[in-house]
Write a protein that holds these residues in place. Structure first.
Motif, PDB file in Angstrom:
ATOM      1  N   ASN A  15       0.829  -1.207   0.000  1.00  0.00           N
ATOM      2  CA  ASN A  15       0.000   0.000   0.000  1.00  0.00           C
ATOM      3  C   ASN A  15       0.861   1.255   0.000  1.00  0.00           C
ATOM      4  N   ARG A  16       1.866   1.284   0.888  1.00  0.00           N
ATOM      5  CA  ARG A  16       2.742   2.462   0.942  1.00  0.00           C
ATOM      6  C   ARG A  16       4.066   2.153   0.280  1.00  0.00           C
ATOM      7  N   LEU A  17       4.623   3.163  -0.410  1.00  0.00           N
ATOM      8  CA  LEU A  17       5.998   3.034  -0.903  1.00  0.00           C
ATOM      9  C   LEU A  17       6.949   3.006   0.301  1.00  0.00           C
ATOM     10  N   TYR A  44     -11.143   3.478   0.305  1.00  0.00           N
ATOM     11  CA  TYR A  44     -10.293   2.285   0.203  1.00  0.00           C
ATOM     12  C   TYR A  44      -9.357   2.144   1.418  1.00  0.00           C
ATOM     13  N   TYR A  45      -8.702   3.279   1.807  1.00  0.00           N
ATOM     14  CA  TYR A  45      -7.670   3.194   2.850  1.00  0.00           C
ATOM     15  C   TYR A  45      -8.273   3.329   4.258  1.00  0.00           C
ATOM     16  N   GLU A  46      -8.861   4.521   4.545  1.00  0.00           N
ATOM     17  CA  GLU A  46      -9.414   4.708   5.895  1.00  0.00           C
ATOM     18  C   GLU A  46     -10.645   3.825   6.103  1.00  0.00           C
ATOM     19  N   SER A 106      -9.988  -0.628   4.276  1.00  0.00           N
ATOM     20  CA  SER A 106      -8.783  -1.262   4.855  1.00  0.00           C
ATOM     21  C   SER A 106      -8.769  -1.117   6.380  1.00  0.00           C
ATOM     22  N   ASN A 107      -9.033   0.108   6.859  1.00  0.00           N
ATOM     23  CA  ASN A 107      -8.776   0.352   8.281  1.00  0.00           C
ATOM     24  C   ASN A 107     -10.004   0.455   9.169  1.00  0.00           C
ATOM     25  N   ASP A 108     -11.210   0.406   8.556  1.00  0.00           N
ATOM     26  CA  ASP A 108     -12.405   0.417   9.405  1.00  0.00           C
ATOM     27  C   ASP A 108     -13.301  -0.799   9.120  1.00  0.00           C
ATOM     28  N   LEU A 110     -11.606  -4.145   7.316  1.00  0.00           N
ATOM     29  CA  LEU A 110     -10.723  -5.319   7.438  1.00  0.00           C
ATOM     30  C   LEU A 110      -9.926  -5.308   8.741  1.00  0.00           C
ATOM     31  N   TRP A 111      -9.369  -4.143   9.100  1.00  0.00           N
ATOM     32  CA  TRP A 111      -8.482  -4.108  10.294  1.00  0.00           C
ATOM     33  C   TRP A 111      -9.223  -4.594  11.546  1.00  0.00           C
ATOM     34  N   PRO A 112     -10.393  -4.026  11.879  1.00  0.00           N
ATOM     35  CA  PRO A 112     -11.072  -4.556  13.081  1.00  0.00           C
ATOM     36  C   PRO A 112     -11.567  -5.986  12.898  1.00  0.00           C
ATOM     37  N   HIS A 162       2.049  -7.356  -0.662  1.00  0.00           N
ATOM     38  CA  HIS A 162       2.025  -7.295   0.798  1.00  0.00           C
ATOM     39  C   HIS A 162       0.722  -6.754   1.368  1.00  0.00           C
ATOM     40  N   ASP A 163       0.183  -7.490   2.265  1.00  0.00           N
ATOM     41  CA  ASP A 163      -0.793  -7.066   3.275  1.00  0.00           C
ATOM     42  C   ASP A 163      -2.239  -6.861   2.825  1.00  0.00           C
ATOM     43  N   TYR A 164      -3.060  -6.697   3.889  1.00  0.00           N
ATOM     44  CA  TYR A 164      -4.517  -6.766   3.775  1.00  0.00           C
ATOM     45  C   TYR A 164      -5.134  -5.700   2.873  1.00  0.00           C
ATOM     46  N   GLN A 165      -4.399  -4.620   2.628  1.00  0.00           N
ATOM     47  CA  GLN A 165      -4.968  -3.584   1.746  1.00  0.00           C
ATOM     48  C   GLN A 165      -5.068  -4.093   0.305  1.00  0.00           C
ATOM     49  N   LEU A 166      -4.340  -5.163  -0.020  1.00  0.00           N
ATOM     50  CA  LEU A 166      -4.188  -5.582  -1.424  1.00  0.00           C
ATOM     51  C   LEU A 166      -4.522  -7.060  -1.648  1.00  0.00           C
ATOM     52  N   HIS A 212       0.785 -11.758   4.366  1.00  0.00           N
ATOM     53  CA  HIS A 212      -0.243 -11.111   5.179  1.00  0.00           C
ATOM     54  C   HIS A 212       0.399 -10.723   6.512  1.00  0.00           C
ATOM     55  N   HIS A 213       0.560  -9.423   6.750  1.00  0.00           N
ATOM     56  CA  HIS A 213       1.310  -8.991   7.934  1.00  0.00           C
ATOM     57  C   HIS A 213       0.492  -9.003   9.216  1.00  0.00           C
ATOM     58  N   ILE A 214      -0.815  -9.074   9.089  1.00  0.00           N
ATOM     59  CA  ILE A 214      -1.686  -8.973  10.277  1.00  0.00           C
ATOM     60  C   ILE A 214      -2.347 -10.340  10.520  1.00  0.00           C
ATOM     61  N   PRO A 215      -3.111 -10.502  11.587  1.00  0.00           N
ATOM     62  CA  PRO A 215      -3.739 -11.814  11.815  1.00  0.00           C
ATOM     63  C   PRO A 215      -4.731 -12.157  10.706  1.00  0.00           C
ATOM     64  N   ASP A 233       4.022   1.894  20.932  1.00  0.00           N
ATOM     65  CA  ASP A 233       2.999   1.378  20.024  1.00  0.00           C
ATOM     66  C   ASP A 233       2.562   2.467  19.054  1.00  0.00           C
ATOM     67  N   ARG A 234       2.037   2.045  17.894  1.00  0.00           N
ATOM     68  CA  ARG A 234       1.178   2.969  17.176  1.00  0.00           C
ATOM     69  C   ARG A 234      -0.058   3.119  18.051  1.00  0.00           C
ATOM     70  N   LEU A 235      -0.639   4.305  18.060  1.00  0.00           N
ATOM     71  CA  LEU A 235      -1.821   4.505  18.921  1.00  0.00           C
ATOM     72  C   LEU A 235      -2.999   3.783  18.261  1.00  0.00           C
ATOM     73  N   SER A 290      -1.519   7.645  14.544  1.00  0.00           N
ATOM     74  CA  SER A 290      -1.853   6.715  13.468  1.00  0.00           C
ATOM     75  C   SER A 290      -3.314   6.871  13.052  1.00  0.00           C
ATOM     76  N   ARG A 291      -3.575   6.870  11.755  1.00  0.00           N
ATOM     77  CA  ARG A 291      -4.925   6.776  11.175  1.00  0.00           C
ATOM     78  C   ARG A 291      -5.924   7.710  11.858  1.00  0.00           C
ATOM     79  N   GLU A 292      -5.524   8.953  12.007  1.00  0.00           N
ATOM     80  CA  GLU A 292      -6.314   9.872  12.833  1.00  0.00           C
ATOM     81  C   GLU A 292      -7.642  10.294  12.216  1.00  0.00           C
TER      82      GLU A 292
END
Ligand code: G6P
Length: 478
Positions: free
Chosen positions: A13-15, A85-87, A90-92, A94-96, A139-143, A163-166, A277-279, A315-317
């Motif tokens: 996702n990120r360079l 796609y991102y916030e 991916s992050n609201d 898949l992440w939870p 790499h990872d859940y975003q993709l 897959h970097h996360i659970p 930690d990342r918050l 993080s992800r504010e």
């Protein structure tokens, strides 16, 4: 680059660079501190590598450029795509969902549409860089849709996905309205890598429940588009850090001096505890601070001679759950400091920043007790960094059972962060640990972390991919 493309293309996702813009508007890039970048650096240089990813800014995708031997290919994301796609997805969503629904996932069809569209864009950008027969590592859940999308476009390439996360159990994954599409996306890869064995098992179980494919071992076959059978391997490849460079950094005079300075700036407490930690609500920061506050309240440790440093990097504010968490943590820290602080001494030093690696190494060296209390965590590299920094064999690591690292780090004091009493006992034990026990544990931890570094991780993954890729080529599955 050869005229026909690159032999290795990494997609994330990120360079692997952070962008800076000076007052005149001129843009410069610096390498991100992450372990993935460091691990892949020599491999990318040796293999004619390209890296495809987002710049981190809206609507900003400059022409591809060479950075330190790696060809970087920016993929644009619009403001709306960043939101959906991102916030959003991916992050609201898949992440939870993938972290045990600690906070409820939101399911929105517009977010899914955007996720699919952005995954298509990444797949197209990746294949445009790939030479005939190249290896593409996603790499990872975003993709997660990218592996199958690449295979449709370019049946000649080898495709790895890590897959970097659970990866959640079927009973949770089942909630996702697009569960079948995600599994089909991942099955486009030759090798699907996870952090823990249980993640790979969960994935295979989802494959079994949602598709006609019934994996019996971790190498199983799926139908390829040309009618042949294609092998897919699902396995654990626990990621690590660049342990030796971390160890070297922690050996420098500057870092050792800074560690002493930190201790004396804090008023030379008997015990320094540290959380880094990342918050993020997955990290169990509230549980940890609650346990710490209760230990002070119970009088089991003395507030005047103990300090907790909590580094919580922003993080992800733009995601509400993250803003809510920040508020909760800050209220809790304020309450405990109000109760137990003195003039010139706060019992919790809460730092809402991120720091460069040398400052982190100094913090690790200064900390008598490292607290990693995630409610769920793919791996947790902070635990490994702490160990790599402790060449002095000092310090104790309190580590949540719910991290990937817990599968590997036998010398840690394992805790269940939901069990506040159990965690309090573990923290008190760590703070009072006899030095012989601490050294024995740290020696064991270091044997593991120094031996299994991120370089070994990348080589293991790519060797597996080479093996499955060769077998598939041989069977005519490509
Ligand atoms: C986790 C994820 C990464 C992600 C990182 C930072 O480690 O596995 O894919 O890049 O968090 O999160 P962010 O949303 O800022 O990229």
């Amino acid at each position: 680059m050869s005229t026909t493309g690159f032999d290795l293309v990494v997609v994330s996702n990120r360079l692997p660079v952070d962008m800076q813009q000076d007052a005149s508007g001129a843009i410069s890039w610096t390498r991100s501190p992450g372990g993935l970048v460091t691990a892949l650096d020599p491999i990318m240089k040796g293999a004619e590598g390209a890296w495809v990813g987002w710049s981190g800014a809206p609507d900003f995708a400059p022409e591809p450029f060479d950075a330190d031997g790696t060809f970087l290919v920016p993929v644009p994301l619009s403001e709306g795509e960043i939101q959906r796609y991102y916030e959003g997805f991916s992050n609201d969503t898949l992440w939870p969902l993938y972290h045990d629904v600690i906070t409820p996932p939101a399911y929105h069809r517009t977010w899914w549409d955007s996720y699919r569209a952005v995954n298509e864009r990444f797949a197209e950008a990746a294949v445009a860089q790939a030479a005939e027969g190249a290896t593409i590592w996603v790499h990872d859940y975003q993709l997660q849709l990218v592996p199958a999308l690449i295979r449709q476009l370019r049946p000649d390439v080898r495709i790895g996905y890590f897959h970097h996360i659970p990866f959640p159990p079927f009973e949770l994954f089942q909630q996702l309205p697009w569960r079948r599409q995600v599994i089909d996306g991942l099955l486009g890869a030759d090798v699907v890598g996870f952090q823990r064995r249980s993640d790979a098992t969960n994935f295979m179980n989802c494959v079994r429940r949602l598709t006609a494919v019934k994996p019996r071992t971790n190498i199983f076959s799926v139908h390829s588009d040309n009618g042949a059978r294609r092998l897919v391997k699902a396995a654990a490849f626990p990621i690590s850090i660049d342990s030796h460079s971390f160890d070297r950094l922690a050996h420098t005079d500057a870092v050792k001096k800074r560690a002493e300075e930190i201790r004396s700036d804090l008023g030379d407490p008997d015990v320094i505890m540290l959380g880094v930690d990342r918050l993020d609500y997955t990290k169990g920061i509230r549980h940890r601070i609650k346990a710490y506050g209760e230990i002070l309240e119970d009088g089991r440790i003395d507030a005047a001679s103990t300090t907790l440093i909590q580094v919580a990097s922003p993080s992800r504010e733009n995601v509400k759950a993250y803003r809510d968490l920040r508020q909760q943590v800050e209220i809790l820290v304020g309450r405990i400091n109000g109760e137990y602080g003195e003039i010139g001494h706060s019992t919790i030093h809460y730092l809402h920043h991120s720091y460069p690696q040398d400052e982190m190494a100094a913090l690790y060296l200064a900390a008598d007790v490292m607290l990693v209390t995630s409610l769920r965590d793919g791996m947790n590299l902070v635990a490994k960094e702490y160990v790599a920094a402790r060449h002095d064999l000092g310090g104790a690591l309190v580590l949540s059972e719910f991290t990937g690292a817990a599968d590997e780090l036998g010398g840690a004091i394992l805790v269940n962060p939901h069990d506040i009493d159990g965690m309090k006992d573990a923290i008190v034990h760590a703070a009072n640990m006899p030095s012989a026990e601490a050294r024995r544990r740290m020696r064991r931890l270091r044997r593991k972390v120094m031996h299994d570094d991120v370089n070994k991780w990348a080589h293991n993954f790519l060797a597996s991919l080479e093996d499955i890729g060769q077998r598939n080529e041989h069977n005519g599955a490509y």
